[in-house]
Each structure stands twice: as structure tokens, then as C-alpha cells.
Design a protein around this motif. Structure first.
Motif, PDB file in Angstrom:
ATOM      1  N   PRO A 340       0.796  -1.231   0.000  1.00 31.73           N
ATOM      2  CA  PRO A 340       0.000   0.000   0.000  1.00 31.73           C
ATOM      3  C   PRO A 340       0.821   1.270   0.000  1.00 31.73           C
ATOM      4  CG  PRO A 340      -0.927  -1.615   1.514  1.00 31.73           C
ATOM      5  CD  PRO A 340       0.388  -2.172   1.059  1.00 31.73           C
ATOM      6  N   SER A 341       1.968   1.277   0.721  1.00 27.77           N
ATOM      7  CA  SER A 341       2.764   2.512   0.758  1.00 27.77           C
ATOM      8  C   SER A 341       3.334   2.834  -0.611  1.00 27.77           C
ATOM      9  CB  SER A 341       3.895   2.375   1.781  1.00 27.77           C
ATOM     10  OG  SER A 341       4.741   1.287   1.440  1.00 27.77           O
ATOM     11  N   ALA A 342       3.781   1.799  -1.347  1.00 27.36           N
ATOM     12  CA  ALA A 342       4.301   2.031  -2.689  1.00 27.36           C
ATOM     13  C   ALA A 342       3.197   2.460  -3.634  1.00 27.36           C
ATOM     14  CB  ALA A 342       4.974   0.759  -3.218  1.00 27.36           C
ATOM     15  N   ALA A 343       1.967   1.950  -3.413  1.00 23.40           N
ATOM     16  CA  ALA A 343       0.856   2.290  -4.297  1.00 23.40           C
ATOM     17  C   ALA A 343       0.578   3.780  -4.287  1.00 23.40           C
ATOM     18  CB  ALA A 343      -0.395   1.514  -3.883  1.00 23.40           C
ATOM     19  N   ARG A 344       0.835   4.435  -3.170  1.00 21.57           N
ATOM     20  CA  ARG A 344       0.570   5.877  -3.087  1.00 21.57           C
ATOM     21  C   ARG A 344       1.537   6.684  -3.947  1.00 21.57           C
ATOM     22  NH1 ARG A 344      -0.123   4.504   2.472  1.00 21.57           N
ATOM     23  NH2 ARG A 344       2.015   5.155   2.888  1.00 21.57           N
ATOM     24  N   ASP A 345       2.716   6.114  -4.231  1.00 24.76           N
ATOM     25  CA  ASP A 345       3.766   6.875  -4.916  1.00 24.76           C
ATOM     26  C   ASP A 345       3.892   6.544  -6.394  1.00 24.76           C
ATOM     27  OD1 ASP A 345       4.407   7.962  -2.429  1.00 24.76           O
ATOM     28  OD2 ASP A 345       5.789   6.320  -1.972  1.00 24.76           O
ATOM     29  N   ILE A 346       3.050   5.652  -6.898  1.00 29.01           N
ATOM     30  CA  ILE A 346       3.175   5.236  -8.296  1.00 29.01           C
ATOM     31  C   ILE A 346       2.792   6.383  -9.217  1.00 29.01           C
ATOM     32  CG2 ILE A 346       2.140   3.755 -10.064  1.00 29.01           C
ATOM     33  CD1 ILE A 346       2.045   1.557  -8.038  1.00 29.01           C
ATOM     34  N   SER A 347       3.575   6.544 -10.262  1.00 33.50           N
ATOM     35  CA  SER A 347       3.243   7.528 -11.293  1.00 33.50           C
ATOM     36  C   SER A 347       3.432   6.890 -12.656  1.00 33.50           C
ATOM     37  CB  SER A 347       4.113   8.785 -11.166  1.00 33.50           C
ATOM     38  OG  SER A 347       5.479   8.457 -11.375  1.00 33.50           O
ATOM     39  N   THR A 348       2.801   7.466 -13.642  1.00 35.91           N
ATOM     40  CA  THR A 348       2.913   7.021 -15.022  1.00 35.91           C
ATOM     41  C   THR A 348       3.721   8.052 -15.793  1.00 35.91           C
ATOM     42  OG1 THR A 348       0.844   5.765 -14.997  1.00 35.91           O
ATOM     43  CG2 THR A 348       1.621   6.534 -17.128  1.00 35.91           C
ATOM     44  N   GLU A 349       4.831   7.627 -16.368  1.00 38.42           N
ATOM     45  CA  GLU A 349       5.704   8.520 -17.122  1.00 38.42           C
ATOM     46  C   GLU A 349       5.349   8.451 -18.601  1.00 38.42           C
ATOM     47  OE1 GLU A 349       9.563   7.129 -16.172  1.00 38.42           O
ATOM     48  OE2 GLU A 349       9.406   7.599 -14.038  1.00 38.42           O
ATOM     49  N   ILE A 350       5.301   9.600 -19.247  1.00 39.36           N
ATOM     50  CA  ILE A 350       4.812   9.702 -20.624  1.00 39.36           C
ATOM     51  C   ILE A 350       5.845  10.434 -21.474  1.00 39.36           C
ATOM     52  CG2 ILE A 350       2.921  10.502 -22.092  1.00 39.36           C
ATOM     53  CD1 ILE A 350       1.244  10.677 -19.471  1.00 39.36           C
ATOM     54  N   TYR A 351       6.187   9.836 -22.617  1.00 42.13           N
ATOM     55  CA  TYR A 351       7.130  10.444 -23.551  1.00 42.13           C
ATOM     56  C   TYR A 351       6.417  10.671 -24.881  1.00 42.13           C
ATOM     57  CZ  TYR A 351      10.368   8.786 -20.012  1.00 42.13           C
ATOM     58  OH  TYR A 351      11.003   8.551 -18.815  1.00 42.13           O
ATOM     59  N   GLN A 352       6.456  11.906 -25.359  1.00 41.30           N
ATOM     60  CA  GLN A 352       5.741  12.289 -26.579  1.00 41.30           C
ATOM     61  C   GLN A 352       6.744  12.513 -27.706  1.00 41.30           C
ATOM     62  OE1 GLN A 352       4.429  16.404 -27.311  1.00 41.30           O
ATOM     63  NE2 GLN A 352       2.333  15.628 -27.242  1.00 41.30           N
ATOM     64  N   PHE A 353       6.461  11.862 -28.868  1.00 44.60           N
ATOM     65  CA  PHE A 353       7.302  12.018 -30.051  1.00 44.60           C
ATOM     66  C   PHE A 353       6.462  12.551 -31.204  1.00 44.60           C
ATOM     67  CE2 PHE A 353       9.392   8.859 -27.481  1.00 44.60           C
ATOM     68  CZ  PHE A 353      10.742   9.117 -27.630  1.00 44.60           C
ATOM     69  N   ASP A 354       7.072  13.416 -32.004  1.00 52.51           N
ATOM     70  CA  ASP A 354       6.466  13.893 -33.231  1.00 52.51           C
ATOM     71  C   ASP A 354       6.814  12.892 -34.327  1.00 52.51           C
ATOM     72  OD1 ASP A 354       5.626  15.139 -35.504  1.00 52.51           O
ATOM     73  OD2 ASP A 354       6.701  17.014 -35.171  1.00 52.51           O
TER      74      ASP A 354
END
Length: 636
Positions: A340-354
Motif C-alpha cells: 500500500p505505501s508504494a501504491a501511493r507513490d506510483i506515477s505514469t511517465e509519458i514520452y511524446q514524439f512527433d
């Protein structure tokens, strides 16, 4: 550096990677990508980052196979066919005009499919197999991998490769040498009997691909080839980490950067590896993974080098609207490991390419809290990227989860948040997302199924406009025109116990008052379309919904006392003014050459007024009028 031309707006002189003693993952921090000053500097920083990230049993994301979300899809056709081509349905894809690889393709003139290591070409006019080509017999034996296809004119691109990373050392296990896994891309000519005209092999695992016109963009994930030792006897974690760091200190760029091989129909014609001038990285990174975007012209005589562009990052989800391609890193494995503690810190990283033309060019990067279910939790509209995610622990260890929709826009080299709506489905997680223009629809579930309508037309002030609560859930949403949505999922009891396939028809014309106007239930059923919407077909001219439905067969006993296997046919429903009516069902003969009897139908497609269904055993042509069988085309 050439990378400064490829990755416009990037700067050098990056900060050193965070030497965190946790030995897991360096925080993402700022996500703006930067190029390296030199190959020596690239190697130094890769070693530093990897030593900070390595643990006693290797890299954190290699101890557990990360979840790779299956694609949810939204209908759309590939590019328009010539006037003489019959009306046909393309692969069910997320964005119109952006094709996705699948196990069967058609252009109306031919059907191309791959089954059990053999590629077959079927003429829908004569309803006969016109060509076969045996692929590498190991092609479908990779862990988690499945052979898939892209089609352009008289060329087919076969994509072969493991869909999951190789496992690393585990506590108490033997020493493990990292396998040099390779993804393979095979270009075929279909003007006569199928024949190989070129092949491209690259170190790594196939993530996904997208095709616009003749251009295919292929995304590969690779890991460094590092042989971490297994220390016998009683050793501390600190001793194991020190031994692993010693291996990293001796690694070269060849151990990190993916190598590739180019072949013609019979031999190798070139080899190489991604150059450090094509490599960039975020401000914080682990050195444990590389993501490479390749570009191929399917109309060319050969595949070439793929014009690779590589980022020292992770990525397991791909979304593209044609002009731009996004590679997304889902760090859900951290929640599995950390609780549960790790679940609070999860993020999704996004990389955008043309990707509008030529070599993909990095545009911007950013992150949002939580994790997403797949590429259809992403959608770009009017220059803004909408992302739906769930935050908190949803794996039976608490009820702290909730979901939200975030709106991002590129500002220089950063995807900045301009608006968000959160607090959806508290204690639940997202099961389905569909964006239709300026409106988003989000389904969450734990015991009941709230369907939320989210107005995103003002990106800075998104808001929930309506909510519908019903039993069960939809795992896939498909627009059906006239303010209607089709939902495919599971019905459930009041306590959340699923009871079988549920197809729902929602009226969302008034976003403030979403309503379910029809439902079809298959007791005990399950559909592949719930997690792989390439299996879903909506043929708008006939308002026809076609999806595979499997049902258990253990209650059916033959005369000889053996139990009949589960059924695996397709169900065809027609949408009328009063809801669904059953148009019919289709089953396939069930005996393969190796004696296996259960061969569920996996895909459906339309050519003129004929419904074609595809399984490992073969293809069946069924007339829509009366749902009568026209032909059976065996593949084995």
C-alpha cells in the motif's frame, strides 16, 4: 551531436543520477530528455545510474515480469481502399487511420492470417487458401509473445518477439545469464506465393507498433546484458549488491545499446547497434531499460536500419494518433512489490514524439499520478493529452484507491498539467475508458459499475457531468453513433461476483443522464474482447456487434462419458430501436492436426456482406442474410 537535431530543445550537462541506497529505481524527477555529450559520458552515466538502481538480485523491474496491459480499442478503419475494393472491416483500432498489428489482416482483396507458425493467404472471392509460408517453428513459443501482422499493399510485416522481459536471478536460485532476446520483423511480398524479402532483428522485446500509410513505427524495450553472479552461501544483501555493482563497472556501451541485424531473403547484409548519438535520457533514470522507436517504409524494397531513436527509460504502452506517438511507462510492478505505501507513490511517465514525418522527434515528457489500464486510457484532442489513471492500492489490501482524468499539454519539452478531475470510484479501479471528442467515459468497479461522463471540452476545468451505477462492469467501450456506447464486460451480483458475459447499450446523448437501454447476458460466458478489443467487431452498416464468447462445457457429457470441451464461438447481436436482438452464432469445426479439440474463434471481419470468423483451425464464411454457412477454409 546529431541527437540534438533529433531531440530538439534538449540540453546537455545533466545532473548525476540519484545514488539512492535503496538499490531499486531512481525517481523520475524532471522528465525532460537530454542528449549525452559523448559516448564516454553516456557510458559513465549509465554505469552510475545502474549501480544506484541495482539490488541484491538484479534490477527491480526484472525480478518480476511487469504487467503489460492488453489493448482496449475503438473502431476505426485503415486508410481508404480503392473504389473497386469490396467494403470490408479493418482491425478494430483506437484511432482511425492508425493501424495496429494483429493476428489477421485484410484489405478486401485478401485475408492474411498467421496460425501455429504458418502464415496463410485466403482469397475471399474464391474462398480458398492461395498461399502458405511456414515461419520459424519457434516463432510462437516466446514467453508472452504472439506473432502479429501489418499489411500495406502487396507487403506484409510479420512481428515476432517475446512480449515479456527475461527473468533475472531470484533469491536462492542459480546464477542466471541474461538471454539475448531478439524481436524479429519479417517483410513479405504477397504478389504471388508469400516470400520473404527482408528481415530485421534487434535486441529486446516487442512492445507494440503503429502504422500510418506505408510507415510502420515499432517500439522495442531492451535491458542491458549484464551477468549478475549468484553468490553461494550465506551472504548479506550489501555483499550481493557490491558484486552486482562490480559487474556494472566492467560493462561497455555494447552491453546497454541494442544491436541489430539486417537480412535479405537468405543472408545477413548488415549489422550495427544504436549509436550513442541516437541516445537520450530523462534527468533521473535507472539504466535498467532502453526504449527504441524504429521506423520502416513497408513500400521499400528492404527494411533498412530502422532509423532508431532510443531513450534510457522504460515503456510498455504505446498510443498514437498518427501525428504523435506516446510511449508510456507503467510502474505498477512497484505496487506489487511495495504494498500500500508504494501504491501511493506510483506515477505514469509519458514520452511524446512527433512522428508526422521522417525520424521520430522527441517533443515533451511528463507524468501523472497512478497507473493506467492500457493505451485507451490515453487520447489526444485539440492539442491536449487526456490520461485516465487509478491511484492507491486496489489489490485486496485496502480501499484507498480512486481514479481521475488528467489533461496535459506540451510546454517546451515538458508535458504540463492544465486540468484534472479526481475522486472517481473511491475504493475501486478503472476497468474501461473511452474518449469521444471532448467527452470521456470512465468505468470503475469493485462491486458495482459506475459509468462516469467527464466533460473535457474546457481542458483547464474538466468536470463530471453524470454517473450511472449498475451491477457488473464494462471492460471495453465502443461508440455506436447517435449518442450511444456499447459496453462489453461481465454481469455481477450485488456483492460483485461476476456471472458471465454482459453486452450493454448505453444512451449517453445527455451527458448528465447516462442510461443503460439494453443488455444481453450470456451466463458463465467470457469474451476475449474484454481484454483484447481487436477481437471485437462493430459493423456500422448493419448495426451488428460480433464478439467471441466462451462458455464452460463441463456440464455437457458425450455418449462415451467424456466431457465436451468449452464452446468458443462468436455471438452476433443487432442493435435495433428497442435494444439487442440475436442475429445468430457461429462455431468452427474443432479438431486440429495435433488432436486438440477446442479451437475458439479469435477474430471476426466483414468483406461485402460476408462475415468471416478466424480460429487456429481455419476460417468460416457466413452470409449475414440468415447466418448461413458459405464455406469452411481449413488452415491445418
Amino acid at each position: 551531436m546529431a541527437a540534438t537535431l533529433v531531440l530538439a530543445g534538449c540540453t546537455a550537462a545533466p545532473p548525476a543520477a540519484d545514488p539512492s541506497p535503496t538499490g531499486r529505481v531512481v525517481p523520475a524527477g524532471g522528465l525532460r530528455l537530454v542528449a549525452f555529450d559523448s559516448c564516454d559520458e553516456a557510458l559513465r552515466q549509465l554505469r552510475t545510474a545502474a549501480k544506484a538502481a541495482v539490488g541484491p538480485w538484479g534490477f527491480g523491474s526484472d525480478d518480476i515480469v511487469p504487467y503489460t496491459a492488453k489493448r482496449a480499442a475503438v473502431g476505426g478503419a485503415a486508410e481508404a481502399a480503392a473504389a473497386s475494393t469490396p467494403d470490408f472491416s479493418g482491425t478494430n483500432v483506437h484511432e482511425a487511420g492508425v493501424d495496429e498489428p494483429d493476428l489477421v489482416k485484410t484489405d478486401g482483396r485478401r485475408i492474411v492470417t498467421v496460425s501455429r507458425g504458418v502464415l496463410s493467404v485466403v482469397d475471399p472471392a474464391t474462398r480458398r487458401v492461395t498461399g502458405r509460408l511456414a515461419l520459424d517453428p519457434t516463432a510462437e513459443r516466446f514467453s508472452g509473445g504472439e506473432v502479429s501482422l501489418l499489411l500495406h499493399g502487396d507487403r506484409a510485416l510479420v512481428l515476432v518477439g517475446p512480449g515479456q522481459p527475461v527473468w533475472g536471478p531470484v533469491p536462492g536460485g542459480p546464477a542466471v545469464r541474461r538471454a539475448n532476446a531478439q524481436a524479429r520483423l519479417v517483410l513479405l511480398d504477397l504478389t504471388g506465393p508469400p516470400r520473404v524479402v527482408g528481415e530485421y532483428r534487434i535486441d529486446g522485446h516487442l512492445v507494440d507498433a503503429r502504422q500510418v500509410g506505408a510507415t510502420a513505427r515499432v517500439v522495442i524495450r531492451s535491458a542491458p546484458r549484464l551477468d549478475f553472479p549468484h553468490l553461494a552461501g550465506r551472504r548479506t544483501d550489501a555483499q550481493r549488491i557490491a558484486a552486482n555493482r562490480a559487474v556494472i563497472d566492467k560493462a561497455t556501451l555494447d552491453d546497454w545499446l541494442p544491436g541489430y541485424e539486417i537480412r535479405d531473403s537468405v543472408r545477413t547484409v548488415g549489422t550495427g547497434r544504436v549509436g550513442c548519438d541516437r541516445l537520450s535520457r530523462p534527468a533521473g533514470f535507472s539504466g535498467a531499460s532502453m526504449v527504441t522507436v524504429l521506423s520502416f517504409d513497408l513500400g521499400a524494397s528492404a527494411l533498412g536500419s530502422g532509423d532508431p531513436v532510443t531513450v534510457a527509460a522504460d515503456g510498455d504502452t504505446v498510443y498514437s494518433n498518427g501525428a504523435r506517438l506516446y510511449v508510456v511507462n507503467d510502474q505498477r510492478w512497484r505496487m506489487w512489490r511495495g504494498g500500500p505505501s508504494a501504491a501511493r507513490d506510483i506515477s505514469t511517465e509519458i514520452y511524446q514524439f512527433d512522428t508526422a514525418a521522417g525520424t521520430p522527434r522527441f517533443v515533451a515528457a511528463g507524468s501523472v499520478p497512478g497507473w493506467l489500464i492500457g493505451q485507451y486510457a490515453l487520447s489526444e484532442w485539440d492539442g491536449h493529452l487526456r490520461v485516465a489513471t487509478t491511484t492507491g492500492d486496489t489489490w485486496g489490501r485496502g480501499t484507498s484507491s480512486q481514479s481521475g482524468v488528467y489533461v496535459l499539454r506540451a510546454d517546451g519539452a515538458t508535458l504540463k498539467r492544465v486540468g484534472a478531475v479526481t475522486g472517481l470510484g473511491k475504493g475501486e479501479r478503472i476497468f474501461a475508458v473511452r474518449f469521444v471528442g471532448g467527452i470521456g467515459y470512465v468505468v470503475t468497479f469493485r462491486q458495482t459499475d459506475p459509468l462516469y461522463g467527464v466533460d473535457l471540452r474546457d481542458p483547464a476545468a474538466p468536470r463530471v457531468t453524470g454517473e450511472l451505477k449498475i451491477n457488473g462492469y464494462s471492460a471495453y467501450l465502443h461508440p455506436a453513433g447517435d449518442g450511444r456506447l456499447i459496453g462489453v464486460g461481465q454481469d455481477a451480483t450485488d456483492r460483485g461476483r461476476v456471472t458471465g458475459t454482459q453486452v450493454s447499450l448505453f444512451d449517453v446523448a445527455d451527458p448528465a443522464r447516462p442510461a443503460r437501454v439494453a443488455q444481453h447476458h450470456v451466463p458463465g460466458g467470457w469474451s476475449e474482447a474484454e481484454h483484447e478489443p481487436h477481437a471485437f467487431l462493430y459493423w456500422a452498416p448493419e448495426r451488428l456487434v460480433v464478439l467471441p464468447v466462451r462458455q464452460p462445457g463441463v456440464d455437457t457429457v458425450r455418449a462415451d462419458g467424456t466431457k465436451r470441451p468449452p464452446s468458443g464461438g462468436v455471438l452476433a447481436l443487432r442493435i435495433g430501436d428497442r435494444g439487442f436482438t440475436v442475429a445468430g452464432t457461429v462455431d468452427h469445426p474443432g479438431v486440429l492436426a495435433d488432436g486438440r479439440e477446442w479451437t475458439p474463434i479469435r477474430r471476426s471481419l466483414m468483406i461485402d456482406d460476408v462475415l468471416w470468423t478466424v480460429s487456429d483451425a481455419g476460417l468460416k464464411a457466413t452470409a449475414l442474410s440468415g447466418m448461413t454457412t458459405l464455406a469452411w477454409v481449413p488452415l491445418t
